[in-house]
Design a protein around this motif. Structure first.
Motif, PDB file in Angstrom:
ATOM      1  N   GLY A 186      -6.508   7.595  -5.014  1.00 47.79           N
ATOM      2  CA  GLY A 186      -7.648   6.439  -5.087  1.00 47.79           C
ATOM      3  C   GLY A 186      -7.766   5.643  -4.088  1.00 47.79           C
ATOM      4  N   LEU A 187      -6.619   5.668  -3.173  1.00 46.98           N
ATOM      5  CA  LEU A 187      -6.706   4.776  -1.990  1.00 46.98           C
ATOM      6  C   LEU A 187      -7.807   5.345  -1.150  1.00 46.98           C
ATOM      7  N   GLU A 188      -7.500   6.762  -1.058  1.00 42.13           N
ATOM      8  CA  GLU A 188      -8.444   7.498  -0.186  1.00 42.13           C
ATOM      9  C   GLU A 188      -9.838   7.201  -0.110  1.00 42.13           C
ATOM     10  N   ARG A 189     -10.225   7.070  -1.629  1.00 40.42           N
ATOM     11  CA  ARG A 189     -11.482   6.862  -2.282  1.00 40.42           C
ATOM     12  C   ARG A 189     -12.085   5.741  -2.284  1.00 40.42           C
ATOM     13  N   GLY A 190     -11.204   4.781  -1.976  1.00 38.48           N
ATOM     14  CA  GLY A 190     -11.566   3.342  -2.244  1.00 38.48           C
ATOM     15  C   GLY A 190     -11.501   2.811  -3.678  1.00 38.48           C
ATOM     16  N   THR A 193       0.864  -1.052   0.111  1.00 34.67           N
ATOM     17  CA  THR A 193       0.156  -0.061  -0.020  1.00 34.67           C
ATOM     18  C   THR A 193       0.778   1.313   0.073  1.00 34.67           C
ATOM     19  N   GLY A 194       1.961   0.997   0.804  1.00 33.29           N
ATOM     20  CA  GLY A 194       2.873   2.545   0.828  1.00 33.29           C
ATOM     21  C   GLY A 194       3.509   2.539  -0.588  1.00 33.29           C
ATOM     22  N   GLN A 195       4.040   1.597  -1.323  1.00 34.16           N
ATOM     23  CA  GLN A 195       4.212   1.575  -2.613  1.00 34.16           C
ATOM     24  C   GLN A 195       3.357   2.474  -3.646  1.00 34.16           C
ATOM     25  N   LEU A 196       2.176   2.227  -3.321  1.00 35.25           N
ATOM     26  CA  LEU A 196       1.164   3.078  -4.242  1.00 35.25           C
ATOM     27  C   LEU A 196       0.816   4.475  -3.856  1.00 35.25           C
ATOM     28  N   ARG A 197       0.954   4.627  -2.359  1.00 35.86           N
ATOM     29  CA  ARG A 197       0.465   5.817  -2.031  1.00 35.86           C
ATOM     30  C   ARG A 197       1.614   7.058  -2.146  1.00 35.86           C
ATOM     31  N   ALA A 198       2.791   6.334  -2.456  1.00 33.22           N
ATOM     32  CA  ALA A 198       3.905   7.352  -2.838  1.00 33.22           C
ATOM     33  C   ALA A 198       3.476   8.066  -4.190  1.00 33.22           C
ATOM     34  N   ASP A 199       2.751   7.313  -4.977  1.00 33.21           N
ATOM     35  CA  ASP A 199       2.237   8.069  -6.149  1.00 33.21           C
ATOM     36  C   ASP A 199       0.906   8.848  -6.029  1.00 33.21           C
ATOM     37  N   GLU A 200       0.930  10.100  -6.406  1.00 36.16           N
ATOM     38  CA  GLU A 200      -0.094  11.016  -6.016  1.00 36.16           C
ATOM     39  C   GLU A 200      -1.297  10.517  -6.283  1.00 36.16           C
ATOM     40  N   ARG A 201      -1.400  10.013  -7.531  1.00 35.93           N
ATOM     41  CA  ARG A 201      -2.552   9.602  -8.246  1.00 35.93           C
ATOM     42  C   ARG A 201      -3.281   8.246  -7.590  1.00 35.93           C
ATOM     43  N   CYS A 202      -2.439   7.275  -7.308  1.00 32.01           N
ATOM     44  CA  CYS A 202      -2.996   6.165  -6.730  1.00 32.01           C
ATOM     45  C   CYS A 202      -3.025   6.503  -5.147  1.00 32.01           C
ATOM     46  N   GLY A 203      -2.467   7.437  -4.665  1.00 30.26           N
ATOM     47  CA  GLY A 203      -2.638   7.763  -3.290  1.00 30.26           C
ATOM     48  C   GLY A 203      -4.055   8.202  -3.067  1.00 30.26           C
TER      49      GLY A 203
END
Length: 280
Positions: free
Chosen positions: A69-73, A57-67
């Protein structure tokens, strides 16, 4: 003409891409781009890889776009280590059913489809695993050809070796660093049982018959149609292998191609199980 599409167009919705890599960071970077394209298209995206889920999850969160997306599910993460036991051999049909269900869930939740980036290296380490997963790759390609699902499948070339990755790459419409001379896949524009692209030459002599068997092409009324309009070259060995496949499955293979040589070779070699239709 190369069949590895590094210079080709970017991945689109419903693509099925094989991505060979030699450093883990390479796959992570490509996965972020692939998933971000899905988010921009309104898709739900899923990141599947070995390791701790929090680290993934941390690997993706480092990318603003994916981060975001993580926040909104819109972004989901799954650890292979938590899902599969070591040495497990996947059930091809069952695996497709899992992704079909996930695609339906994404649509029901208001997304335009499902996009998956998965590092499947740990699922193809043994001969039995490799055989089952190659069969799955072709089967899921059939599903993706008609449904709003796309996937990028990552394989560590430095661990598995180029020969193993080529066995998987050739079952995809598109491959990067895969080493496959040809691609046998389900994205056939004319509705054929499969599409065939690239070169079938001396280098393909071992891989081509194996790919045919793993694809398990089904006949319609005793005929197996292959859209080979993307085929650049085919030698006599490959046509003999195709005729052998047709005989074993009591079918006639209809090869739709722009090439003139296959028909002449089939006549010279007397291969009754293969028929050529010239494409415009």
């Amino acid at each position: 003409m190369p069949t590895e599409r590094e210079s080709g167009p970017p991945a689109r919705a419903r693509d099925h891409v094989c991505r060979g890599y030699r450093r883990r960071s390479e796959f992570v970077a490509h996965a972020k781009e692939f998933l971000a394209e899905g988010l921009a298209a309104g898709e739900r995206v899923l990141y599947v890889a070995p390791g701790d889920e929090a680290v993934l999850t941390g690997q993706l969160r480092a990318d603003e776009r994916c981060g975001e997306g993580l926040e909104r599910g819109a972004v989901q993460v799954a650890s292979l280590d938590a899902t599969y036991t070591t040495g497990v051999v996947v059930d091809p049909a069952g695996q497709v059913e899992l992704y079909a269900a996930a695609t339906s869930e994404a649509l029901a939740a208001g997304f335009t489809g499902l996009r998956v980036a998965a590092d499947a290296t740990s699922l193809v380490r043994t001969p039995a695993q490799l055989d089952a997963f190659a069969r799955y790759e072709h089967l899921v390609d059939h599903y993706m050809a008609g449904h709003p699902m796309s996937a990028m499948c990552g394989y560590d070339v430095s661990e598995l070796g180029g020969e193993v990755v080529a066995q998987l790459a050739c079952m995809h419409p598109t491959a990067y660093e895969g080493g496959a001379q040809f691609h046998l896949h389900a994205h056939a524009p004319d509705g054929s049982a499969a599409a065939l692209e690239g070169d079938l030459d001396l280098e393909s002599r071992g891989l081509w018959p194996l790919a045919l068997e793993r694809a398990g092409l089904r006949s319609e009324g005793g005929t197996i149609a292959i859209d080979a309009t993307g085929l650049e070259f085919v030698d006599h060995r490959s046509l003999v292998a195709l005729a052998g496949y047709a005989e074993r499955h009591a079918a006639t293979v209809v090869l739709r191609t722009r090439l003139s040589t296959p028909a002449r070779l089939i006549e010279l070699l007397d291969l009754p199980g293969v028929r050529v239709e010239r494409a415009a």
